[in-house]
Design an enzyme around this catalytic site. Structure first.
Site, PDB file in Angstrom:
ATOM      1  N   HIS A  60      25.389  20.053  54.177  1.00 49.54           N
ATOM      2  CA  HIS A  60      26.747  19.853  53.650  1.00 49.54           C
ATOM      3  C   HIS A  60      26.729  19.998  52.121  1.00 49.54           C
ATOM      4  CE1 HIS A  60      28.802  17.485  57.193  1.00 49.54           C
ATOM      5  NE2 HIS A  60      28.681  18.782  57.425  1.00 49.54           N
ATOM      6  N   ALA A 236      25.199  16.304  50.632  1.00 53.72           N
ATOM      7  CA  ALA A 236      25.953  15.164  51.124  1.00 53.72           C
ATOM      8  C   ALA A 236      25.283  14.512  52.329  1.00 53.72           C
ATOM      9  CB  ALA A 236      27.382  15.594  51.482  1.00 53.72           C
ATOM     10  N   HIS A 237      24.813  15.324  53.277  1.00 49.55           N
ATOM     11  CA  HIS A 237      24.222  14.793  54.509  1.00 49.55           C
ATOM     12  C   HIS A 237      23.167  15.773  55.007  1.00 49.55           C
ATOM     13  CE1 HIS A 237      28.700  13.959  54.483  1.00 49.55           C
ATOM     14  NE2 HIS A 237      28.192  12.739  54.325  1.00 49.55           N
ATOM     15  N   GLN A 238      22.190  15.262  55.741  1.00 55.10           N
ATOM     16  CA  GLN A 238      21.132  16.111  56.298  1.00 55.10           C
ATOM     17  C   GLN A 238      21.212  16.091  57.823  1.00 55.10           C
ATOM     18  OE1 GLN A 238      19.607  13.132  54.347  1.00 55.10           O
ATOM     19  NE2 GLN A 238      20.727  14.161  52.728  1.00 55.10           N
TER      20      GLN A 238
END
Length: 352
Positions: A60, A236-238
């Site tokens: 993201h 933002a996120h994995q």
């Protein structure tokens, strides 16, 4: 692939003593939930070779447009991340892989991380203006992916990620639309992006001159692009580094989160996502964990549902799902049900 048995052993080693191994005796199931950056490393250190382990990493990617205003905004006060614009999330190709625009808390720590460095004095002056700053972030649902591998005996993650061209086009479009939102506000002073070669916009009283400034700002976004070391990008996120798949060629785990290479070893975290989520993955991750955990319990109990799951598991492992549906489609359907249950439960105040 390891065969199921009443117990099996595994070896583990310490990071600071890679030559020292410890033998673990496992009675039933092993759950690996080290997250999208470390779960692949745990599996790789354990000797598993599936080509999807450590691949298809989604992050993201985020960039932003920032602005100063004539009056104080105090964007670091109040609840953070309360506003989102979904107008552009379908993407430039209308395929659902577009950006969300959000307003983060612009406290000094965030600004210090996001502001491009030109020189010490400019950096200091920019931070001194943080009470008059706002930012609109561009959070891209990435269709492309990267890899995560390990160094220092496989314990420390190394990420290799370059945005896909389709993601690059969506990020550029998101930056332009974020610029539109900011310049429509009253009292705008200066507007800029996180590019190394910063485009800068300052409102002009003359409409013709202002239009020319707007066009130049958007042209600079296109020219600078999203290349390596040209734009500040943040994660933002994995997700997705041990993704689910209908067979070992398309995924590291099956629809029950069980490793294709080893029965009774399950992965339950965001690394099993088949693709990047279209929103914050927190609820989806919890829902998938609830779904996979419940399946494991039912199979262990030997209930009627558990027997059906075990039968389906055998068919899947033998190369036939028995109903023509892929693991990914079954996962998505199950996760959607779990998300709906979570949302409904939260709405009516009941526990599920």
């Amino acid at each position: 692939m390891a065969k199921p048995s009443a117990s099996w052993s595994a070896k583990a080693r310490k990071k600071n003593s890679p030559s020292k191994w410890r033998t673990l005796l496992v009675k039933r199931k092993v759950i690996c939930s080290a997250g999208s950056l470390h779960t692949p490393l745990v599996l790789q250190r354990s000797g598993f070779k599936n080509s999807n382990i450590g691949k298809n990493l989604h992050l993201h990617p985020v960039s932003c447009v920032m602005a100063t205003f004539k009056d104080e905004i105090l964007g670091y006060e109040g609840a953070p991340m309360t506003t989102v614009c979904t107008e552009f999330q379908k993407g430039v190709l209308n395929d659902g892989y577009g950006p969300k625009l959000e307003c983060p808390s612009v406290h000094t720590g965030v600004m210090a991380a996001a502001l491009p460095w030109t020189n010490g004095n400019d950096f200091k002056e920019a931070l001194k203006s943080s009470s008059k700053m706002m930012a609109v972030i561009v959070l891209q649902r990435d269709i492309g992916g990267g890899t995560v591998t390990g160094k220092n005996n496989g314990f420390d993650p190394v990420i290799d990620y370059v945005p896909d061209k389709r993601d690059e086009n969506n990020i550029k479009e998101g930056l332009k639309r974020a610029f539109d939102i900011i310049k429509a506000c009253d009292g705008v002073g200066k507007v800029w992006t996180c590019h190394v070669n910063q485009p800068l916009y300052e409102p002009k009283s003359d409409p013709t001159s202002d239009r020319a400034s707007v066009d130049a700002f958007n042209a600079a976004i296109d020219e600078n692009g999203v290349g390596v070391n040209s734009l500040g990008l943040f994660c933002a996120h994995q997700m997705g580094s041990c993704r689910m798949g209908s067979n070992p060629g398309t995924g590291a785990v099956d629809e029950d989160g069980e490793l294709w290479e080893c029965e009774n070893l399950h992965v339950i975290d965001a690394s099993v996502f088949p693709s990047a989520s279209g929103a914050n993955p927190m609820v989806t991750t919890m829902s998938i964990a609830q779904m996979l955990g419940a399946r494991i319990v039912e199979m262990h109990k030997g209930s009627e549902l558990g027997k059906k799951l075990l039968k389906r598991r055998k068919l899947r492992r033998d190369g036939d799902t028995g109903n023509g549906k892929s693991s990914t489609s079954i996962l998505v359907a199950g996760a959607l049900v779990a998300v709906l249950v979570a949302v409904v439960g939260r709405t009516v105040g009941k526990k599920f």
